[in-house]
Design an enzyme around this catalytic site. Structure first.
Site, PDB file in Angstrom:
ATOM      1  N   HIS A   1      -1.971   2.293  -3.490  1.00  0.00           N
ATOM      2  CA  HIS A   1      -1.247   1.603  -2.425  1.00  0.00           C
ATOM      3  C   HIS A   1      -2.272   1.122  -1.397  1.00  0.00           C
ATOM      4  CE1 HIS A   1       2.051   0.608   0.188  1.00  0.00           C
ATOM      5  NE2 HIS A   1       1.834   1.573   1.053  1.00  0.00           N
TER       6      HIS A   1
ATOM      7  N   ASP B   1       5.285  -3.728  -6.964  1.00  0.00           N
ATOM      8  CA  ASP B   1       4.741  -2.564  -6.255  1.00  0.00           C
ATOM      9  C   ASP B   1       5.772  -1.948  -5.313  1.00  0.00           C
ATOM     10  OD1 ASP B   1       2.284  -2.731  -7.455  1.00  0.00           O
ATOM     11  OD2 ASP B   1       1.175  -3.333  -5.663  1.00  0.00           O
ATOM     12  N   ASP B   2       5.491  -0.715  -4.918  1.00  0.00           N
ATOM     13  CA  ASP B   2       6.259  -0.004  -3.879  1.00  0.00           C
ATOM     14  C   ASP B   2       7.680   0.348  -4.308  1.00  0.00           C
ATOM     15  OD1 ASP B   2       3.946  -0.587  -2.477  1.00  0.00           O
ATOM     16  OD2 ASP B   2       4.847  -2.135  -1.234  1.00  0.00           O
TER      17      ASP B   2
END
Length: 308
Positions: free
Chosen positions: A132, A11-12
């Site tokens: 998110h 993620d991210d």
């Protein structure tokens, strides 16, 4: 022997150059098989280039809680912004939502703008899209999120219901409260996503193995326990016995090299978690050879959403 397909999603991606580098290093080591891009991240364009260069399967990490919107008209005077002109934050977003202060048409506008920007950066629509800080399973937001996915023909998402979460006594109570809230919101989202024809892997893991709680044995036991629970479920006509098909698992991870301020973030600079050693700890754990050999011994094949 049951065959399992494991999607290890970093993620991210796009948060900062050091996060990007860490995720790429994990991908090249065969430890991450899929990434989720923050299009409002300060290094999003760089991340998209890296994904193209290394052929990394990439989806969208929709962000409504950290940093700034990408939709021009929402950058000023929008219900999604706090008094400083940024998104409300992980808990601030939830508070504003519970008070009825968020305009859902603005949520939809921003989600669509993020899909469009993803398309612009990568040259294709995202094969999967999640939220998110798990904003996509929140009340009201889940309906808008599902509509956007259906409109763009995005087939896959993430539903963060983690088997065995309640038994993880190493998670501090305040964090456990947040996780249990995410779980409850996820249960209430299943029908909405199903109605819109959206799919997700059979098993989700990632809350109990985050940051300092990640270890090879934690990942092993989380996967083994989840698969055991999944295969013990009684088959129905709609779902053949699990033994006769492939079980799909998503493991959510956050590897990277710690961010160094002021570089990074989504408009406000990097947060504490991204500057901490926990990101590096995840990276170092994920690339351990014994984790890879465990996958092989368990007949677990790493893949991405577009391989499902």
């Amino acid at each position: 022997m049951l065959q399992a397909k494991l999607i290890v999603t970093g993620d991210d991606f796009g948060y900062c150059p050091r996060r990007n580098q860490g995720i790429v290093d994990c991908f090249l080591a065969g430890a991450v098989s899929n990434v989720s891009l923050l299009v409002n991240g300060s290094a999003a364009a760089d991340a998209a280039k890296l994904a193209r260069r290394y052929n990394i399967p990439i989806g969208l990490h929709a962000n409504l809680s950290e940093g700034s919107p990408v939709c021009e008209v929402l950058k000023t005077n929008s219900s999604l912004l706090n008094q400083h002109g940024f998104f409300h934050g992980k808990m601030g977003f939830r508070t504003a939502l519970s008070k009825g202060l968020l305009n859902m048409s603005e949520v939809k506008q921003e989600l669509k703008a993020q899909v469009e920007l993803f398309h612009e950066l990568t040259g294709h629509l995202p094969p999967h899209m999640d939220g998110h800080q798990h904003v996509h399973v929140l009340p009201e937001v889940r309906h808008v999120f599902a509509e956007v996915l259906e409109e763009y023909g995005i087939k896959y998402t993430r539903v963060p219901i983690e088997p065995g979460l309640h038994n993880c006594d190493w998670i501090p109570p305040s964090l456990m409260d947040f996780y249990l809230g995410v779980e409850e919101d996820s249960f209430n989202t299943v029908d909405v996503f199903t109605r819109h024809g959206i799919r997700w892997p059979d098993i989700y893991i990632g809350l109990s193995t985050m940051g300092k709680n990640m270890s090879v044995s934690n990942i092993w036991s989380a996967i083994d326990a989840a698969v055991a629970e999944f295969t013990s479920k009684a088959p129905s006509p709609a779902h053949p016995p699990p033994q006769s098909r492939t079980v799909t698992i998503e493991l959510m991870v956050h590897p990277g090299y710690p961010s160094v301020p002021p570089v990074g973030g989504c408009g406000e600079g990097p947060d504490d978690f991204s500057q901490s050693w926990e990101r590096l700890h995840e990276l170092q754990t994920l690339i351990k050879p014994e984790l890879q050999s465990h996958y092989k011994s368990r007949n677990i094949q790493l893949c991405s959403f577009k391989d499902l």
